[in-house]
Design an enzyme around this catalytic site. Structure first.
Site, short mmCIF file in Angstrom:
data_model
loop_
_atom_site.label_atom_id
_atom_site.label_comp_id
_atom_site.label_asym_id
_atom_site.label_seq_id
_atom_site.Cartn_x
_atom_site.Cartn_y
_atom_site.Cartn_z
N GLY A 1 63.32 13.81 57.00
CA GLY A 1 63.86 15.25 57.16
C GLY A 1 64.38 15.34 58.54
N ASP A 2 65.38 16.47 58.59
CA ASP A 2 65.90 16.75 59.99
C ASP A 2 66.82 15.47 60.70
OD1 ASP A 2 64.35 19.08 59.61
OD2 ASP A 2 62.87 18.39 60.61
N GLY B 1 69.86 15.43 60.83
CA GLY B 1 71.21 15.85 61.13
C GLY B 1 72.02 15.96 59.99
N LYS B 2 71.72 16.47 58.60
CA LYS B 2 72.34 16.86 57.56
C LYS B 2 73.15 17.88 57.66
CE LYS B 2 68.36 17.11 55.22
NZ LYS B 2 67.37 16.60 56.25
N LYS C 1 74.69 18.87 60.36
CA LYS C 1 75.74 18.69 61.21
C LYS C 1 76.75 17.78 60.40
CE LYS C 1 77.86 15.78 64.47
NZ LYS C 1 77.77 15.30 65.86
N ASN D 1 62.68 25.81 52.97
CA ASN D 1 61.90 25.02 53.76
C ASN D 1 62.69 24.24 54.69
OD1 ASN D 1 62.67 23.62 51.42
ND2 ASN D 1 61.21 22.40 51.14
N GLY E 1 65.84 23.47 57.21
CA GLY E 1 66.38 23.96 58.33
C GLY E 1 67.90 22.94 58.96
N HIS E 2 68.80 23.47 58.55
CA HIS E 2 69.97 22.79 58.70
C HIS E 2 70.96 23.36 60.02
CE1 HIS E 2 69.92 20.76 54.61
NE2 HIS E 2 68.94 20.71 55.39
N ARG F 1 56.45 26.69 33.44
CA ARG F 1 57.18 27.40 32.36
C ARG F 1 56.82 28.93 32.56
NH1 ARG F 1 56.01 23.29 27.43
NH2 ARG F 1 54.23 23.38 28.87
N GLN G 1 65.68 17.95 53.05
CA GLN G 1 64.56 16.94 53.32
C GLN G 1 65.06 15.73 53.56
OE1 GLN G 1 63.66 19.60 50.56
NE2 GLN G 1 63.39 20.82 52.39
P1 GDP Z 1 68.94 18.58 59.18
O1 GDP Z 1 67.61 19.47 58.63
O2 GDP Z 1 68.89 17.25 58.51
O3 GDP Z 1 69.91 19.29 59.02
O4 GDP Z 1 68.54 18.32 60.77
P2 GDP Z 1 68.11 19.63 61.80
O5 GDP Z 1 69.08 20.52 61.83
O6 GDP Z 1 66.64 20.17 61.33
O7 GDP Z 1 67.50 18.60 63.06
C1 GDP Z 1 68.54 17.93 63.59
C2 GDP Z 1 68.79 18.27 65.11
O8 GDP Z 1 69.25 17.57 65.81
C3 GDP Z 1 69.49 19.70 65.23
O9 GDP Z 1 68.92 20.50 66.22
C4 GDP Z 1 70.91 19.28 65.61
O10 GDP Z 1 71.61 19.97 66.50
C5 GDP Z 1 70.62 17.99 66.50
N1 GDP Z 1 71.46 17.12 66.47
C6 GDP Z 1 72.20 16.51 65.37
N2 GDP Z 1 73.03 15.41 65.60
C7 GDP Z 1 73.02 15.06 67.04
C8 GDP Z 1 73.18 14.24 67.70
O11 GDP Z 1 73.93 13.33 67.32
N3 GDP Z 1 72.76 14.15 69.00
C9 GDP Z 1 71.90 15.18 69.42
N4 GDP Z 1 71.29 15.18 70.70
N5 GDP Z 1 71.56 16.19 68.59
C10 GDP Z 1 71.94 16.35 67.28
P1 IMO Z 2 65.09 19.48 56.15
O1 IMO Z 2 66.49 20.05 54.90
C1 IMO Z 2 61.48 18.16 57.79
C2 IMO Z 2 57.93 18.89 55.24
C3 IMO Z 2 56.95 19.79 55.50
C4 IMO Z 2 55.65 19.02 54.95
C5 IMO Z 2 56.35 18.60 53.60
C6 IMO Z 2 56.16 19.59 52.40
O2 IMO Z 2 65.60 20.65 57.41
O3 IMO Z 2 65.24 18.05 56.51
P2 IMO Z 2 56.87 21.83 51.83
O4 IMO Z 2 57.20 23.35 52.42
O5 IMO Z 2 58.53 21.51 51.50
O6 IMO Z 2 56.07 22.13 50.66
O7 IMO Z 2 56.37 20.89 53.00
O8 IMO Z 2 57.58 18.51 54.02
N1 IMO Z 2 59.56 19.37 55.12
C7 IMO Z 2 60.36 19.16 55.97
N2 IMO Z 2 60.44 18.24 56.97
N3 IMO Z 2 62.63 18.87 57.27
C8 IMO Z 2 62.78 19.46 56.04
O9 IMO Z 2 63.82 19.87 55.53
C9 IMO Z 2 61.44 19.64 55.45
N4 IMO Z 2 61.22 20.41 54.28
C10 IMO Z 2 59.88 20.10 54.02
O10 IMO Z 2 56.77 19.79 56.99
O11 IMO Z 2 55.35 17.92 55.86
MG MG Z 3 65.93 20.26 59.31
#
Ligand code: GDP
Ligand code: IMO
Ligand code: MG
Length: 426
Positions: free
Chosen positions: A12-13, A15-16, A18, A38, A40-41, A142, A222
């Site tokens: 997860g996280d 950069g989906k 972006k 859950n 955060g994009h 269900r 995720q």
């Molecule tokens: P997601 O859940 O996959 O959408 O990713 P998040 O938004 O949770 O986390 C990605 C973080 O990296 C965010 O704070 C973005 O603003 C940041 N981000 C995305 N691409 C880049 C990059 O190429 N460089 C840097 N420095 N930050 C980035």
């Molecule tokens: P994005 O879309 C990172 C993680 C939680 C925990 C596990 C289960 O922003 O990439 P949940 O609340 O889903 O039952 O938690 O999954 N988790 C994530 N980690 N990015 C996420 O979403 C996540 N969504 C859930 O931290 O370990």
């Molecule tokens: Mg995220």
């Protein structure tokens, strides 16, 4: 290529948000197909920053149809809060469609999420406590409430009454306060009324768009290593972000899915508990966490940081049919003297090149690395792949070699403009 799935290939996280926002500039439709708030994009453009949780990342473009599909779990109060927050910042002109089949996250799901975690003692998953797991459980048991139910007062009353028989029993058993039918009923009927203009059969809409050959982006939440089927079970979320889950979770046929783009950090992070073979605990972890601002978008927790893991990546690419990779947060690695990529695990004295299916084995895996020299130059203003230092280009080539997948995007900053496209794939 008209239909592309954006899939996180780590924990997860990646950069989906972006990349979905970037690619959405060419899209007609953006679809969230699993998970809920859950996620955060984060999206940055024109000096503004947004963090979307359940609303699709195409919401900023009035021409895009944004779909919250049947595979999602939706907290109506939180979704309305997001829409209100967007409206306060001037984002009012959008097209939004919410599946009448999507599961509703109720307050008891959030209470149970916390309570079940507490019961696990030292073995907690570290969930986001948004009620995701308990809401998916009720769907499969269900006794779930669906978005369309909120529009039918008598039917909703019946569904809620039935659910509360079980849920109040569970809450009482866990020593928690039980929930009052009238209060919940009135609150959720009111959310239904506010969301009524958006709720519809989104499968019908999506199939019409497919017929028109519209450009459709499927926005995963995720990552594959958090997938309920293919992730590091039980330290996973309760849905499947893989491209394979798109047809079921949206109501379109598998043959209409063209390609999947894997979103991958240039290193690895994980938030929450669970195995992480390449995790770092030294100064380098701190360096990367601070440069990459690696703190959770939803829970603000510091993210665990480590080297890139090609064993896990190959697994994720295989189970999700990834055709291309988008390499994110590449700029963060400037100044790292030696870069390492894990290419095998050492398990009980033997080198293996797969992700073990049981946690007890995965926890024993030690990374075996290939090493590469890093680069010193800051990359956040680079616009052309050829301008990258040779060692940076070599790192990209190594990732392509180890994953057998082409890196078509290199991202060098959070802003929409900080994106190096090597090939036009959408
Ligand atoms: P997601 O859940 O996959 O959408 O990713 P998040 O938004 O949770 O986390 C990605 C973080 O990296 C965010 O704070 C973005 O603003 C940041 N981000 C995305 N691409 C880049 C990059 O190429 N460089 C840097 N420095 N930050 C980035
Ligand atoms: P994005 O879309 C990172 C993680 C939680 C925990 C596990 C289960 O922003 O990439 P949940 O609340 O889903 O039952 O938690 O999954 N988790 C994530 N980690 N990015 C996420 O979403 C996540 N969504 C859930 O931290 O370990
Ligand atoms: Mg995220």
């Amino acid at each position: 290529m008209s239909r592309l799935v954006v899939v996180g290939v780590q924990w997860g996280d990646e950069g989906k948000g972006k990349m979905t926002d970037y690619l959405a500039q060419n899209a007609d439709v953006v679809v969230r197909y699993q998970g809920g708030n859950n996620a955060g994009h984060t999206i940055k453009f024109d000096g503004q920053k947004f963090a979307l949780q359940s609303i699709p990342s195409g919401i900023f473009n009035p021409h895009i149809k944004n779909v919250m599909a049947n595979g999602m779990v939706i907290n109506p109060k939180a979704a309305l809060g997001e829409l209100d927050g967007l409206a306060e910042r001037g984002i009012k002109n959008y097209q939004l469609f919410i599946s009448d089949r999507a599961a509703v996250i109720m307050p008891y799901h959030m209470m149970l999420d916390g309570a079940y975690e507490n019961l696990k003692g030292g073995k907690l998953i570290g969930t986001t406590k948004k009620g995701i797991g308990p809401a998916y459980c009720d769907k499969y048991s269900r006794i779930g409430i669906r978005m369309g139910d909120l529009l039918e007062p008598e039917y909703f009353a019946e569904r809620l009454k039935d659910a509360l028989v079980q849920k109040n029993m569970e809450l009482a058993m866990l020593g928690l306060e039980t929930m009052d039918f009238d209060t919940l009923y009135n609150e959720y009927i009111a959310y239904g009324e506010r969301l009524r203009p958006y709720i519809c059969d989104t499968s019908v809409l999506l199939n019409q768009e497919v017929e028109k050959d519209s450009k459709i982006l499927f926005e995963g939440a995720q990552g594959v290593m958090l997938c309920i089927e293919h992730g590091t079970y039980p330290f996973v979320t309760s849905s499947s972000p893989t491209a394979a889950s798109v047809p079921l979770n949206t109501g379109i046929a598998p043959r209409f899915i063209d390609h999947a783009l894997g979103i991958c950090k240039a290193y690895t992070t994980r938030v929450g508990e669970g195995p992480f073979p390449t995790e770092l605990h030294d100064d380098l972890a701190h360096y990367i966490r601070e440069r990459g601002n690696e703190y959770g978008t939803v829970t603000k927790r510091p993210r665990r940081v480590g080297y890139l893991d090609a064993v896990a990546l190959r697994h994720a690419c295989r189970v999700s049919g990834i055709n291309y990779l988008s390499l994110m947060l590449f700029d963060v690695l400037s100044g790292v003297e030696t870069l390492k990529i894990c290419n095998r695990y050492m398990l009980n004295g033997e080198e293996i090149d797969y992700v073990p299916g049981t946690l007890s084995l995965y926890e024993k895996c030690e990374p075996v690395y290939v090493e590469m020299p890093g680069w010193k130059e800051e990359l956040d203003n680079v616009t052309d792949f050829e301008q990258l230092p040779q060692t940076a280009k070599d790192y990209v080539a190594k990732i392509e070699e180890l994953t057998n997948t082409k890196v078509v995007v290199v991202s060098v900053g959070p802003d929409r403009t900080q994106t190096i496209m090597r090939e036009n794939i959408f």
